[in-house]
Structures are given as structure tokens and as C-alpha cells.
Design an enzyme around this catalytic site. Structure first.
Site, PDB file in Angstrom:
ATOM      1  N   ASP A 175       0.702  -1.115  -0.093  1.00 35.84           N
ATOM      2  CA  ASP A 175       0.105   0.101   0.020  1.00 35.84           C
ATOM      3  C   ASP A 175       0.912   1.174  -0.222  1.00 35.84           C
ATOM      4  O   ASP A 175       1.615   1.473   1.028  1.00 35.84           O
ATOM      5  CB  ASP A 175      -0.831  -0.142   1.377  1.00 35.84           C
ATOM      6  CG  ASP A 175      -2.175   1.082   1.181  1.00 35.84           C
ATOM      7  OD1 ASP A 175      -2.086   1.799   0.453  1.00 35.84           O
ATOM      8  OD2 ASP A 175      -2.933   0.700   2.021  1.00 35.84           O
ATOM      9  N   HIS A 267      -9.820  -1.789  -7.402  1.00 37.96           N
ATOM     10  CA  HIS A 267      -9.760  -0.520  -6.597  1.00 37.96           C
ATOM     11  C   HIS A 267      -8.749   0.350  -7.292  1.00 37.96           C
ATOM     12  O   HIS A 267      -8.928   1.488  -7.436  1.00 37.96           O
ATOM     13  CB  HIS A 267      -8.939  -0.953  -5.107  1.00 37.96           C
ATOM     14  CG  HIS A 267      -8.924   0.521  -4.279  1.00 37.96           C
ATOM     15  ND1 HIS A 267      -9.642   1.299  -3.843  1.00 37.96           N
ATOM     16  CD2 HIS A 267      -7.544   0.915  -3.832  1.00 37.96           C
ATOM     17  CE1 HIS A 267      -9.208   1.829  -3.206  1.00 37.96           C
ATOM     18  NE2 HIS A 267      -7.854   2.003  -3.181  1.00 37.96           N
TER      19      HIS A 267
HETATM   20  C1  HEM Z   1      -9.095   0.647   3.776  1.00 37.36           C
HETATM   21  C2  HEM Z   1      -9.242   1.229   2.640  1.00 37.36           C
HETATM   22  C3  HEM Z   1      -8.270   1.200   1.713  1.00 37.36           C
HETATM   23  C4  HEM Z   1      -7.114   0.169   1.307  1.00 37.36           C
HETATM   24  C5  HEM Z   1      -6.942  -0.870   1.962  1.00 37.36           C
HETATM   25  C6  HEM Z   1      -6.548   0.643   0.062  1.00 37.36           C
HETATM   26  C7  HEM Z   1      -5.667  -0.099  -0.410  1.00 37.36           C
HETATM   27  C8  HEM Z   1      -4.709   0.235  -1.800  1.00 37.36           C
HETATM   28  C9  HEM Z   1      -4.048  -0.777  -2.107  1.00 37.36           C
HETATM   29  C10 HEM Z   1      -3.229  -1.821  -1.962  1.00 37.36           C
HETATM   30  C11 HEM Z   1      -3.398  -0.061  -3.619  1.00 37.36           C
HETATM   31  C12 HEM Z   1      -2.291  -0.354  -4.704  1.00 37.36           C
HETATM   32  C13 HEM Z   1      -1.074   0.045  -4.126  1.00 37.36           C
HETATM   33  C14 HEM Z   1      -0.696   1.385  -4.233  1.00 37.36           C
HETATM   34  O1  HEM Z   1      -0.629   2.180  -5.339  1.00 37.36           O
HETATM   35  O2  HEM Z   1      -0.612   1.843  -3.017  1.00 37.36           O
HETATM   36  C15 HEM Z   1      -4.302   1.411  -3.626  1.00 37.36           C
HETATM   37  C16 HEM Z   1      -4.034   2.300  -4.480  1.00 37.36           C
HETATM   38  C17 HEM Z   1      -4.758   3.639  -4.451  1.00 37.36           C
HETATM   39  N1  HEM Z   1      -5.694   3.992  -3.712  1.00 37.36           N
HETATM   40 FE1  HEM Z   1      -6.313   2.941  -1.920  1.00 37.36          FE
HETATM   41  N2  HEM Z   1      -6.976   1.961  -0.271  1.00 37.36           N
HETATM   42  C18 HEM Z   1      -8.027   2.266   0.575  1.00 37.36           C
HETATM   43  C19 HEM Z   1      -8.508   3.468   0.609  1.00 37.36           C
HETATM   44  C20 HEM Z   1      -8.374   4.431  -0.556  1.00 37.36           C
HETATM   45  C21 HEM Z   1      -9.163   5.463  -0.470  1.00 37.36           C
HETATM   46  C22 HEM Z   1     -10.450   5.963   0.434  1.00 37.36           C
HETATM   47  C23 HEM Z   1      -8.818   6.373  -1.434  1.00 37.36           C
HETATM   48  C24 HEM Z   1      -9.168   7.712  -2.011  1.00 37.36           C
HETATM   49  C25 HEM Z   1     -10.333   8.285  -1.646  1.00 37.36           C
HETATM   50  C26 HEM Z   1      -7.675   5.645  -2.233  1.00 37.36           C
HETATM   51  C27 HEM Z   1      -6.909   5.830  -3.294  1.00 37.36           C
HETATM   52  C28 HEM Z   1      -5.980   5.131  -3.801  1.00 37.36           C
HETATM   53  C29 HEM Z   1      -5.402   5.652  -5.143  1.00 37.36           C
HETATM   54  C30 HEM Z   1      -5.439   7.253  -5.610  1.00 37.36           C
HETATM   55  C31 HEM Z   1      -4.431   4.782  -5.615  1.00 37.36           C
HETATM   56  C32 HEM Z   1      -3.536   4.574  -6.584  1.00 37.36           C
HETATM   57  C33 HEM Z   1      -4.254   4.358  -7.843  1.00 37.36           C
HETATM   58  C34 HEM Z   1      -3.481   4.197  -9.043  1.00 37.36           C
HETATM   59  O3  HEM Z   1      -3.002   2.959  -9.337  1.00 37.36           O
HETATM   60  O4  HEM Z   1      -3.267   5.451  -9.712  1.00 37.36           O
HETATM   61  N3  HEM Z   1      -7.497   4.441  -1.543  1.00 37.36           N
HETATM   62  N4  HEM Z   1      -5.167   1.422  -2.506  1.00 37.36           N
END
Ligand code: HEM
Length: 358
Positions: A175, A267
């Protein structure tokens, strides 16, 4: 030592430390602009000393200032401060984004984790040093404000990271892969506020959302299904269309049956910027606070996002995820707060918030 003085406050562009506690305060009813100015002068002096590993003035436990353990103290202003006597009614002070986020369909927000007039983000690599700094800063605030909520976040050390150093969250996912890189022109453009009222320029808009993870049902999924939810592999963090963590995801790739390799509601597909300006910094922290009344674990993500303009950069992405995101089945936002993190203090004679409160 993470230097306290600078154009920007430490704790945004600097590495995420092992422990970070967020404390939100409500101002006492009698507090006006001059009183907040007194508090911020005190906090500036405390932060300057403690982050050097020195005791604060009149520190009751000076031996505990044994750090600095990469201590950072970062101060933010909540929406309500602009309504106190001395600031209320003054034109042009409020950036458009300094207000609570709009409601989202996924929200199950609890007052005890939401909103607040002031924010302290205190981070470091030693629990004792962080606890001591928090105690000093909270005591100094006592005459001006009461604690509204306090949330302690942590991040994994060496083992639970990818070779590139990206940490994992409590679902086991890598993450933090896609993020603006500290020290770059891109980071500055995405994160530091460059327009709006003077007092926010050089600072950033910060959102803290407490997102509970429902791990009991998540655990019932097999590994392949878990990887489909995010669109990345658990072991390496690589997109399902690549082999390395930093391979760009191919959102157009299809499998032998003609189905998208990265599912439509994965996601990373939903979170990817639909327009170039829909990017922000994520500084993930994790919490593990025992059990809820129903016996399920009380743990999840302290999701922290920073952007120059939250309305333009963050809200559209949060809206898209709230509409459709496979992850929503296993996550519930239970807290939400917005703050303007102040610009830094570049020289020893300046104090945090001076542009707003002097
Ligand atoms: C418990 C809640 C969440 C979990 C477990 C989670 C987990 C992750 C994981 C594993 C990734 C892929 C690896 C990375 O690029 O970091 C990711 C990407 C991302 N997450 Fe989350 N996330 C959560 C909530 C959110 C929320 C609330 C937002 C925004 C409102 C968000 C925005 C993003 C963005 C912008 C990316 C990168 C997307 C891209 O590849 O361009 N995430 N998240």
C-alpha cells in the site's frame, strides 16, 4: 533529526515514521484569534525544541525528551477556526476546500472520529518520544482547547515491505506504490497549496479518514479473489498485468475469454486519476485497537491524503470509489476530518500560523 524549520512543515514530504498519533482539538468557547495565536506560539516553541531532542520549556519529564527519533510535529487548522472572534467575517480567508467533505454513500461516520478545530500530527520512530511530545503539547493546549479525538497509527518496519521499501497494510497488500515522489517538482505541484489565501500557501489540505477493515469476511476470500479486488498481486504488489511493483497497470488488457485482466471495479482502476489533476499524496497509517462491542476486531487504515486543493484533486476520486469499488465490501469509513496544514516556519523568529493569526 528531521529539521523543524523550513518553507514547509515536516511530516508531509518526510518519510512516514513507525508511529504517528493524530490529535484533533475543539477550541473552548471563549477562545478568539489572539488566544489561538498564543497557543500556536507555544506549540511552535515546543515543537522546535522537542524535534531537536531537547526538553520543552518547563518540561515536567525532561529525561523523556531523549529522541529525537525522527520526531515531527505538524499542525493543522480545521474549518471552524475561521469562525472564531477576530477571524469571523473577514473576507477571503477560507480556501474553498476547507470544510467537511461532502457525504459519501459508503460512510458510517462516528462523531468520535470526525472533524475538529485543530490537528496535531506527531510522529516518530520511538513510542516513548512520541508519547512525551504529545503529553507536552496537549498540556499546553489545555487552557485553549479540549481533545476531540485521538488516533494512533503505525507502520510496519523492515520485514513487511517490498524490496522497493513500500510498506503493507493490515490486509497484507502493498500500500503506497503509486504516489508523488518526495523532493520532486511533481510532488510540490500536487501537494503544496500555491493559490488561495496567503496563510495556506506552502501548506497543504489534509484529510484523515478512519477506515475500518472487515477482516473476518475478507479472510474467507481466496488469494486470487483478493488480488482481483485491488488489481495487484499480494506477494509483489505488481499489477495483474505486470511482474514488477512499479510496472504501469495495463487497464485495457483482456484475458483469453476477453474479460479485463484488471476488473472494471478493481480498486486501482477506480482510484486512478480520470483527469491529470486528480492526484494526491497518500500517507497510510494502520490502527489495531482491540475489539468492538460485537466482538469483531477494531482495526483498519488511517487513510491520510494531502493535496494542494482537496476539492479538485481528492473529492472526485473519493466520490468514484464510493460509487463503485470492490474493496467497499470489506471496508467502512467511520471517521473523517479535513484540515489546512500550515506552511512551515523558515526562520527562528517565526511561528506557525503567523500569517493567519498575527
Ligand atoms: C481501507 C481502505 C483502503 C485500502 C486497503 C487501500 C489499498 C490500496 C492498495 C493496496 C493500493 C495499490 C497500491 C498502491 O498504489 O498503493 C491502492 C491504491 C490507491 N488507492 Fe487505496 N486503499 C484504501 C482506500 C482508499 C481511499 C479512501 C482512496 C481515496 C479516496 C484511495 C486511493 C487510492 C489511489 C489514488 C491509489 C493509486 C491508484 C493508481 O494506481 O493510480 N484508497 N489502495
Amino acid at each position: 533529526v528531521v529539521p523543524f524549520e523550513g518553507t514547509h512543515q515536516a511530516g508531509i514530504e518526510t518519510p512516514v515514521p513507525l508511529i504517528t498519533t493524530f490529535v484533533a482539538f475543539d477550541l473552548r468557547p471563549s477562545v478568539d484569534r489572539e488566544a489561538v495565536a498564543r497557543l500556536l506560539r507555544l506549540w511552535t516553541d515546543d515543537a522546535r525544541r522537542l524535534t531537536r531532542g531537547e526538553p520543552a520549556l518547563a518540561d515536567t519529564e525532561p529525561e523523556l525528551a531523549s529522541g529525537p527519533a525522527a520526531l515531527t510535529v505538524t499542525v493543522g487548522i480545521g474549518p471552524g477556526v475561521l469562525d472564531i472572534p477576530g477571524l469571523r467575517g473577514r473576507a477571503g480567508l477560507r480556501p474553498d476546500w476547507l470544510r467537511p467533505l461532502p457525504p459519501f454513500a459508503v460512510d458510517a461516520l462516528e462523531t468520535r472520529w470526525s472533524d475538529g478545530d485543530l490537528l496535531l500530527q506527531v510522529g516518530g520512530d520511538d513510542a516513548m518520544v512520541v508519547a512525551h511530545a504529545l503529553r507536552v503539547l496537549t498540556k499546553d493546549a489545555d487552557a485553549f482547547a479540549t481533545v476531540r479525538w485521538r488516533q494512533r497509527g503505525f507502520q510496519g518496519g523492515g520485514g513487511a515491505r517490498t524490496p522497493a521499501g513500500t510498506p503493507r497494510n493490515l490486509m497484507g497488500q502493498v500500500d503506497g506504490t503509486v504516489n508523488p515522489a518526495p523532493g520532486t517538482v511533481d510532488f510540490a505541484a500536487v501537494v503544496w497549496t500555491h493559490d488561495g489565501p496567503d496563510w495556506v500557501r506552502g501548506g497543504t489540505g489534509l484529510v484523515v479518514r478512519r477506515i475500518r477493515m472487515i477482516l473476518d469476511t475478507w479472510d474467507a476470500l481466496d488469494r486470487a479473489s483478493k488480488e482481483q479486488v485491488i488489481g495487484r498481486r499480494l506477494a509483489t504488489g505488481a499489477p495483474l498485468t505486470g511482474t514488477d511493483e512499479h510496472d504501469p497497470p495495463d487497464l485495457t488488457a483482456t484475458d483469453a475469454r476477453g474479460l479485463p485482466v484488471i476488473p472494471p471495479f478493481a480498486h486501482i482502476r477506480r482510484a486512478a486519476p480520470a483527469r491529470p489533476e486528480q492526484r494526491f499524496l497518500r500517507r497510510p497509517h494502520h490502527y489495531d485497537d482491540g475489539h468492538l462491542a460485537d466482538g469483531t476486531p477494531d482495526l483498519g487504515l488511517l487513510f491520510v491524503a494531502c493535496a494542494a486543493d482537496l476539492n479538485r484533486q481528492f473529492v472526485p476520486v473519493q466520490r468514484r470509489l464510493a460509487e463503485q469499488d470492490l474493496l467497499n465490501t470489506w471496508t467502512t469509513p467511520v471517521g473523517s476530518a479535513v484540515f489546512a496544514m500550515l506552511p512551515g516556519v523558515p526562520t527562528p523568529d517565526r511561528w506557525l500560523g503567523q500569517e493567519l493569526l498575527a
